[in-house]
Design an enzyme around this catalytic site. Structure first.
Site, mmCIF file in Angstrom:
data_model
loop_
_atom_site.group_PDB
_atom_site.id
_atom_site.type_symbol
_atom_site.label_atom_id
_atom_site.label_comp_id
_atom_site.label_asym_id
_atom_site.label_seq_id
_atom_site.Cartn_x
_atom_site.Cartn_y
_atom_site.Cartn_z
ATOM 1 C CB SER A 10 -0.927 -0.018 1.219
ATOM 2 O OG SER A 10 -1.788 -1.141 1.156
ATOM 3 C CE LYS A 177 3.690 7.739 12.531
ATOM 4 N NZ LYS A 177 3.787 6.400 12.101
ATOM 5 C CG ASN A 185 -0.750 1.794 15.765
ATOM 6 O OD1 ASN A 185 -0.864 2.994 15.996
ATOM 7 N ND2 ASN A 185 -0.288 1.351 14.604
HETATM 8 N N1 LIG Z 1 -0.509 1.880 4.521
HETATM 9 C C1 LIG Z 1 -0.378 3.064 5.117
HETATM 10 O O1 LIG Z 1 -1.262 3.944 5.021
HETATM 11 C C2 LIG Z 1 0.847 3.379 5.963
HETATM 12 C C3 LIG Z 1 1.030 4.691 6.451
HETATM 13 C C4 LIG Z 1 2.166 4.980 7.209
HETATM 14 C C5 LIG Z 1 3.069 3.976 7.504
HETATM 15 N N2 LIG Z 1 2.854 2.723 7.037
HETATM 16 C C6 LIG Z 1 3.865 1.711 7.354
HETATM 17 O O2 LIG Z 1 4.505 1.307 6.140
HETATM 18 C C7 LIG Z 1 4.872 -0.080 6.217
HETATM 19 C C8 LIG Z 1 4.175 -0.831 5.094
HETATM 20 O O3 LIG Z 1 2.803 -0.759 5.329
HETATM 21 P P1 LIG Z 1 1.731 -1.160 4.172
HETATM 22 O O4 LIG Z 1 0.391 -0.777 4.693
HETATM 23 O O5 LIG Z 1 2.189 -0.634 2.871
HETATM 24 O O6 LIG Z 1 1.873 -2.765 4.182
HETATM 25 P P2 LIG Z 1 1.584 -3.775 2.960
HETATM 26 O O7 LIG Z 1 1.526 -5.123 3.563
HETATM 27 O O8 LIG Z 1 0.449 -3.250 2.168
HETATM 28 O O9 LIG Z 1 2.901 -3.601 2.042
HETATM 29 C C9 LIG Z 1 4.110 -4.280 2.282
HETATM 30 C C10 LIG Z 1 4.372 -5.063 1.002
HETATM 31 O O10 LIG Z 1 5.730 -5.545 0.988
HETATM 32 C C11 LIG Z 1 5.686 -6.800 0.343
HETATM 33 N N3 LIG Z 1 6.923 -7.524 0.647
HETATM 34 C C12 LIG Z 1 7.367 -7.934 1.845
HETATM 35 N N4 LIG Z 1 8.549 -8.555 1.713
HETATM 36 C C13 LIG Z 1 8.845 -8.541 0.373
HETATM 37 C C14 LIG Z 1 9.916 -9.045 -0.411
HETATM 38 N N5 LIG Z 1 10.952 -9.695 0.169
HETATM 39 N N6 LIG Z 1 9.892 -8.862 -1.750
HETATM 40 C C15 LIG Z 1 8.862 -8.206 -2.334
HETATM 41 N N7 LIG Z 1 7.794 -7.699 -1.647
HETATM 42 C C16 LIG Z 1 7.809 -7.879 -0.302
HETATM 43 C C17 LIG Z 1 4.446 -7.462 0.906
HETATM 44 O O11 LIG Z 1 4.037 -8.561 0.135
HETATM 45 C C18 LIG Z 1 3.460 -6.298 0.849
HETATM 46 O O12 LIG Z 1 2.804 -6.257 -0.392
HETATM 47 C C19 LIG Z 1 4.430 -0.549 7.612
HETATM 48 O O13 LIG Z 1 5.500 -0.433 8.527
HETATM 49 C C20 LIG Z 1 3.324 0.437 7.968
HETATM 50 O O14 LIG Z 1 3.157 0.565 9.375
HETATM 51 C C21 LIG Z 1 1.779 2.390 6.268
HETATM 52 C C1 LIG Z 2 -0.794 7.582 13.222
HETATM 53 C C2 LIG Z 2 -1.578 6.287 13.068
HETATM 54 C C3 LIG Z 2 -1.672 5.554 14.380
HETATM 55 C C4 LIG Z 2 -2.933 6.718 12.592
HETATM 56 O O1 LIG Z 2 -3.836 5.667 12.478
HETATM 57 C C5 LIG Z 2 -0.871 5.426 12.007
HETATM 58 O O2 LIG Z 2 0.565 5.486 12.228
HETATM 59 C C6 LIG Z 2 -1.274 3.959 12.016
HETATM 60 O O3 LIG Z 2 -2.447 3.713 11.843
HETATM 61 O O4 LIG Z 2 -0.382 3.112 12.182
#
Ligand SMILES: NC(=O)c1ccc[n+]([C@@H]2O[C@H](COP(=O)([O-])OP(=O)(O)OC[C@H]3O[C@@H](n4cnc5c(N)ncnc54)[C@H](O)[C@@H]3O)[C@@H](O)[C@H]2O)c1
Ligand SMILES: CC(C)(CO)[C@@H](O)C(=O)[O-]
Length: 298
Positions: A10, A177, A185
């Site tokens: 994502s 953070k 969370n």
């Molecule tokens: N989604 C959000 O809105 C958001 C916002 C802020 C922070 N984050 C942080 O960002 C990080 C990712 O979150 P996300 O929601 O995108 O998760 P997600 O699961 O949607 O994305 C991670 C992706 O990485 C892929 N992946 C893992 N290992 C891999 C590999 N070896 N090779 C290829 N692909 C691989 C997974 O299959 C998955 O599709 C987390 O730490 C999350 O807390 C997410």
């Molecule tokens: C700031 C936060 C807690 C908002 O939902 C976000 O970092 C999350 O969802 O992990």
């Protein structure tokens, strides 16, 4: 700038897609998604709107880039670092939740930048990502201070119209953070409520306690984070993201592994170094791990 996005789910797909409007971007992700992006490009919908055509692959190694963005879930960080060791990247920037940069730094011999992202992203289908909220990327030197590298990466993000701040106080921002994630969370995931419900609920006191414990551990680590600042950060984020279902609540509702180990678990592990008890974080971590190891995961 040549940018590798390692973990095109994502957040990685959203940020990588926005960057692809002006930079040479390669997404490393899973097959169905990267195949669709390779064939028909990527649609960005929701609060941002674009159609871009970044390179996309499941191949994890052999890539060259000026910077690699790490956007895998925290529990996949070590595997990502091992793959990046077999790439030719000049720097790494983590946009993950949780304290993951230390894992990257211990594995890689290139500079690791710290980063936080408050953009909301949701991969809705292969080749289609929704921006569920425009936030901000904050990045900087892992140990704080000014960094020409951080300035270059920050400019690359701003050139792609990504709201970006280059900060010289990333240690404090990372711990703040972490305090926010440690409080919001786990409490929202266990109580199954969106963030805003904490504003008028006794569960907010549990979130405050988890944040205060995190702030005390930050101070053990030499980072000035007053309890008041951590508590106020909880209240600010609860207010600003009231309608959000936290990422951990979304993981629990989807029956997916959570990031509790890199969040509440990291607070417990660090506190243990100082023989300091953090009962709220310890309890929250234990309850979520019990769920994960019980009937939770699908
Ligand atoms: N989604 C959000 O809105 C958001 C916002 C802020 C922070 N984050 C942080 O960002 C990080 C990712 O979150 P996300 O929601 O995108 O998760 P997600 O699961 O949607 O994305 C991670 C992706 O990485 C892929 N992946 C893992 N290992 C891999 C590999 N070896 N090779 C290829 N692909 C691989 C997974 O299959 C998955 O599709 C987390 O730490 C999350 O807390 C997410
Ligand atoms: C700031 C936060 C807690 C908002 O939902 C976000 O970092 C999350 O969802 O992990």
């Amino acid at each position: 700038m040549r940018i590798l996005v390692f973990g095109a789910g994502s957040l990685g797909t959203l940020v990588g897609g926005l960057l692809a409007s002006v930079h040479d971007v390669t997404l490393v992700g899973r097959d169905r998604h990267v195949s669709r992006v390779s064939k028909t490009g990527l649609d960005i919908v929701g609060a941002e709107s674009a159609h871009v055509s970044p390179a996309a692959t499941t191949t994890e190694t052999g890539h060259g880039a000026d910077v690699a963005l790490v956007t895998v879930k925290s529990f996949d960080t070590r595997a990502a670092a091992e793959a990046l060791e077999a790439c030719d990247v000049d720097a790494v920037l983590s946009l993950q939740n949780g304290m993951t940069e230390e894992v990257l730094e211990s594995s890689l011999d290139v500079p690791v930048l710290a980063g936080t992202a408050t953009y909301g992203a949701r991969l809705v289908a292969p080749g289609r990502v929704e921006c569920t909220g425009i936030g901000r990327v904050v990045l900087g030197a892992l140990d704080g201070g000014t960094s020409p590298l951080a300035e270059r990466v920050g400019k690359a993000f701003r050139d792609a119209d990504i709201r970006t701040l280059v900060a010289a106080d990333m240690p404090r921002r990372r711990w703040e953070k972490l305090a926010v994630n440690a409080g919001i969370n786990a409490v929202t995931a266990l109580s199954r409520v969106e963030n805003g419900r904490l504003a008028s609920h006794e569960a907010r006191e549990v979130a405050h306690r988890a944040a205060r414990e995190t702030a005390r551990v930050a101070r053990f680590e030499g980072v000035r984070l007053p309890n008041r600042v951590a508590r106020e950060a909880i209240d600010r984020v609860v207010d600003q993201t009231a309608a959000n279902r936290s990422s951990m609540l979304q993981d629990v509702e989807a029956g997916k592994r959570t990031e509790v180990d890199a969040i509440n678990g990291a607070v417990v592990d660090t506190a243990t170094k100082y023989d300091y008890e953090v009962p709220t974080n310890r309890t929250l971590a234990a309850l979520l791990r019990a769920w994960e190891r019980g009937e939770g995961l699908r």
